[in-house]
Write a protein that holds these residues in place. Structure first.
Motif, PDB file in Angstrom:
ATOM      1  N   LYS A   1       0.822  -1.208   0.000  1.00  0.00           N
ATOM      2  CA  LYS A   1       0.000   0.000   0.000  1.00  0.00           C
ATOM      3  C   LYS A   1       0.854   1.255   0.000  1.00  0.00           C
ATOM      4  O   LYS A   1       0.492   2.274  -0.606  1.00  0.00           O
ATOM      5  CB  LYS A   1      -0.908   0.013   1.240  1.00  0.00           C
ATOM      6  CG  LYS A   1      -1.999  -1.045   1.243  1.00  0.00           C
ATOM      7  CD  LYS A   1      -2.772  -0.988   2.548  1.00  0.00           C
ATOM      8  CE  LYS A   1      -3.831  -2.064   2.609  1.00  0.00           C
ATOM      9  NZ  LYS A   1      -4.653  -1.993   3.819  1.00  0.00           N
ATOM     10  N   LEU A   2       1.991   1.204   0.700  1.00  0.00           N
ATOM     11  CA  LEU A   2       2.834   2.390   0.815  1.00  0.00           C
ATOM     12  C   LEU A   2       3.607   2.682  -0.461  1.00  0.00           C
ATOM     13  O   LEU A   2       3.926   3.842  -0.749  1.00  0.00           O
ATOM     14  CB  LEU A   2       3.815   2.214   1.981  1.00  0.00           C
ATOM     15  CG  LEU A   2       3.211   2.262   3.387  1.00  0.00           C
ATOM     16  CD1 LEU A   2       4.271   1.942   4.426  1.00  0.00           C
ATOM     17  CD2 LEU A   2       2.608   3.640   3.663  1.00  0.00           C
ATOM     18  N   ALA A   3       3.916   1.640  -1.244  1.00  0.00           N
ATOM     19  CA  ALA A   3       4.755   1.821  -2.428  1.00  0.00           C
ATOM     20  C   ALA A   3       4.219   2.886  -3.388  1.00  0.00           C
ATOM     21  O   ALA A   3       4.951   3.808  -3.778  1.00  0.00           O
ATOM     22  CB  ALA A   3       4.945   0.482  -3.139  1.00  0.00           C
ATOM     23  N   PRO A   4       2.928   2.829  -3.809  1.00  0.00           N
ATOM     24  CA  PRO A   4       2.445   3.855  -4.729  1.00  0.00           C
ATOM     25  C   PRO A   4       2.380   5.240  -4.102  1.00  0.00           C
ATOM     26  O   PRO A   4       2.555   6.252  -4.791  1.00  0.00           O
ATOM     27  CB  PRO A   4       1.047   3.360  -5.123  1.00  0.00           C
ATOM     28  CG  PRO A   4       0.632   2.482  -4.002  1.00  0.00           C
ATOM     29  CD  PRO A   4       1.892   1.832  -3.524  1.00  0.00           C
ATOM     30  N   LEU A   5       2.136   5.295  -2.788  1.00  0.00           N
ATOM     31  CA  LEU A   5       2.062   6.596  -2.117  1.00  0.00           C
ATOM     32  C   LEU A   5       3.435   7.248  -2.063  1.00  0.00           C
ATOM     33  O   LEU A   5       3.571   8.461  -2.255  1.00  0.00           O
ATOM     34  CB  LEU A   5       1.484   6.434  -0.710  1.00  0.00           C
ATOM     35  CG  LEU A   5       0.092   5.801  -0.637  1.00  0.00           C
ATOM     36  CD1 LEU A   5      -0.386   5.726   0.806  1.00  0.00           C
ATOM     37  CD2 LEU A   5      -0.895   6.571  -1.487  1.00  0.00           C
ATOM     38  N   VAL A   6       4.461   6.450  -1.807  1.00  0.00           N
ATOM     39  CA  VAL A   6       5.834   6.964  -1.824  1.00  0.00           C
ATOM     40  C   VAL A   6       6.183   7.457  -3.223  1.00  0.00           C
ATOM     41  O   VAL A   6       6.822   8.507  -3.397  1.00  0.00           O
ATOM     42  CB  VAL A   6       6.824   5.877  -1.359  1.00  0.00           C
ATOM     43  CG1 VAL A   6       8.262   6.332  -1.570  1.00  0.00           C
ATOM     44  CG2 VAL A   6       6.593   5.548   0.117  1.00  0.00           C
ATOM     45  N   ALA A   7       5.735   6.725  -4.255  1.00  0.00           N
ATOM     46  CA  ALA A   7       6.005   7.126  -5.639  1.00  0.00           C
ATOM     47  C   ALA A   7       5.336   8.464  -5.966  1.00  0.00           C
ATOM     48  O   ALA A   7       5.941   9.343  -6.599  1.00  0.00           O
ATOM     49  CB  ALA A   7       5.524   6.044  -6.600  1.00  0.00           C
TER      50      ALA A   7
END
Length: 439
Positions: free
Chosen positions: A158-164
């Protein structure tokens, strides 16, 4: 000498549970709902994060003082008796299944990036949303459970796209400078705008109460429950603030308002076309993952209340594997009715309405639990320092203020759903009195 067995959930696993419970669809869909509010929304995020931290501390302290099943119901009943406890349990159950409607809509909304017909064919999105709800219901009725390590993995996903997205916002700022940010105009700020936006931003942080993990599952609960609750809430709030504010302030309102996939449109607007499909897939997976977890709650919560004698006993019946299938089915039927009643609206408008309705329903529990800390502390039934008293008072005021911000339409429907519980309460009260008279 006998040694005690280590308990399964340590600090970081608890933090992963907190973050994983909170991050679902809110951050992926809210930029479309918040687009008209501009800088008002940024201020609303700051207020909401502060309010959520106060609520996190309230629930952490209540969980320490009263480690019994039932969560918000248990704390409210402890302080104010069964009638208030029933109202909180009923409204909290409503908030859970309404939240599931919003989560399913968010997942389907991002699927429309791959299947444009979902956004263009009247009624199709509603049917697919209902199908997603019943698929999650079937999985939970089969007895599926997510282990701690799976929660950790899904939280990272879940965090991966938000970090991107946050990184892209940073690159845009580096390339274009401060001129890329929507100008800050004090005259555009308004109390009404901030209040309305704050009711929406709280939706993204709903679930702070679910982070109070049962003490018997946590290693060193007196230390790890409060720390993981507060740290997880603060970390999630920071992620939301960076991502949502970056998207809102670096993208024209016309691009975001009414968008079915606002983060995807943000990436496309700034030339990240190669990333848009991957981002849409991650967003849909995040919403579906959260839906699966909250569908578990929409069955387990009323079943637990039935065992407490708060809800009808048939809702507490379980299958051989311990799954409350009846409670699951009833909850999903209500979700289905709610989705189909709003099928004519756009997915963005439907999501906004569901998010506000779920928020308004949750606020009864938040308000009563904040007041419970003050009452129980004054009676000497739990520790109450001056600092905790101030935090609980702020949490109560914040809950009441956000309820006002949800708007009259949402408040009306919230009260209608709450009033629908009156016959159930009277029925259960009559049954309880009959049992007591028979003894």
């Amino acid at each position: 000498m006998k040694t005690s067995k280590a308990k399964p959930l340590g600090l970081w696993m608890c933090v992963a549970l907190v973050v994983g419970n909170m991050i679902g669809s809110g951050v992926f869909m809210l930029p479309a709902s918040l687009a008209p509010y501009g800088w008002n929304a940024v201020i609303a995020w700051l207020i909401t994060i502060g309010g959520a931290l106060c609520l996190a501390l309230v629930f952490a302290r209540l969980a320490q003082a009263f480690p019994r099943a039932g969560g918000p119901f248990a704390y409210t009943e402890e302080a104010f008796g069964r009638p208030a406890g029933f109202m909180v349990a009923w409204s909290y159950w409503i908030s859970v299944w309404v939240s599931n409607a919003a989560l399913a809509i968010a997942a389907v909304s991002y699927m429309s990036v791959f299947v444009p017909a979902l956004a263009k064919t009247p009624g199709l999105a509603a049917l697919v949303t209902v199908a997603a709800v019943w698929a999650a219901t079937a999985i939970n009725c089969a007895g599926a459970r997510t282990a701690g390590w799976t929660q950790l993995v899904t939280t990272i996903l879940k965090l991966a796209p938000l970090v991107a997205v946050a990184a892209l916002a940073g690159l845009v700022l580096l390339r274009k400078g401060p001129a890329a940010i929507a100008p800050f105009e004090p005259s555009a700020l308004s109390g009404g705008g901030i209040t309305a936006a704050a009711a929406l931003t709280l939706w993204a942080l709903l679930g702070v109460e679910s982070a109070t993990i049962p003490a018997e599952q946590v290693d060193q609960p007196q230390r790890n429950i409060p720390r993981s609750t507060l740290f997880g809430t603060a970390f999630t709030g920071l992620i939301y603030l960076l991502v949502s504010s970056g998207v809102l302030l670096l993208t024209p309102v016309s691009v975001l308002q009414g968008s079915n996939a606002p983060l995807v449109d943000f990436v496309a607007y700034h030339g990240g076309g190669d990333l848009r499909l991957a981002l849409a897939a991650f967003a849909a997976i995040s919403a579906l993952g959260a839906l699966n977890g909250w569908v578990l709650l929409q069955g387990e919560m009323p079943a637990a209340m039935a065992r407490e004698g708060v809800f009808p006993a048939w809702m507490g019946k379980t299958t051989a594997n311990g799954t409350p299938v009846r409670a699951h089915v009833l909850s999903s039927v209500l979700v289905t009715i709610l989705v189909l009643m709003n099928y004519a609206k756009s997915m963005a408008d439907t999501f906004t309405f569901m998010a506000l309705l779920a928020t308004a329903s949750s606020l009864f529990a938040y308000l009563f639990c904040s007041l419970a800390v003050l009452k129980l502390g004054r009676e000497g039934r739990m520790p109450l320092s001056p600092a905790l008293a101030i935090v609980a008072a702020v949490a109560a005021v914040y809950s009441a203020w956000t309820f006002y911000g949800a708007g009259w339409s949402v408040t009306f429907w919230g009260l209608v759903l709450l009033a629908a519980g009156a016959p159930v309460y009277l029925l259960m009260r009559r049954a309880r009195l009959a049992q007591e008279a028979a003894r």
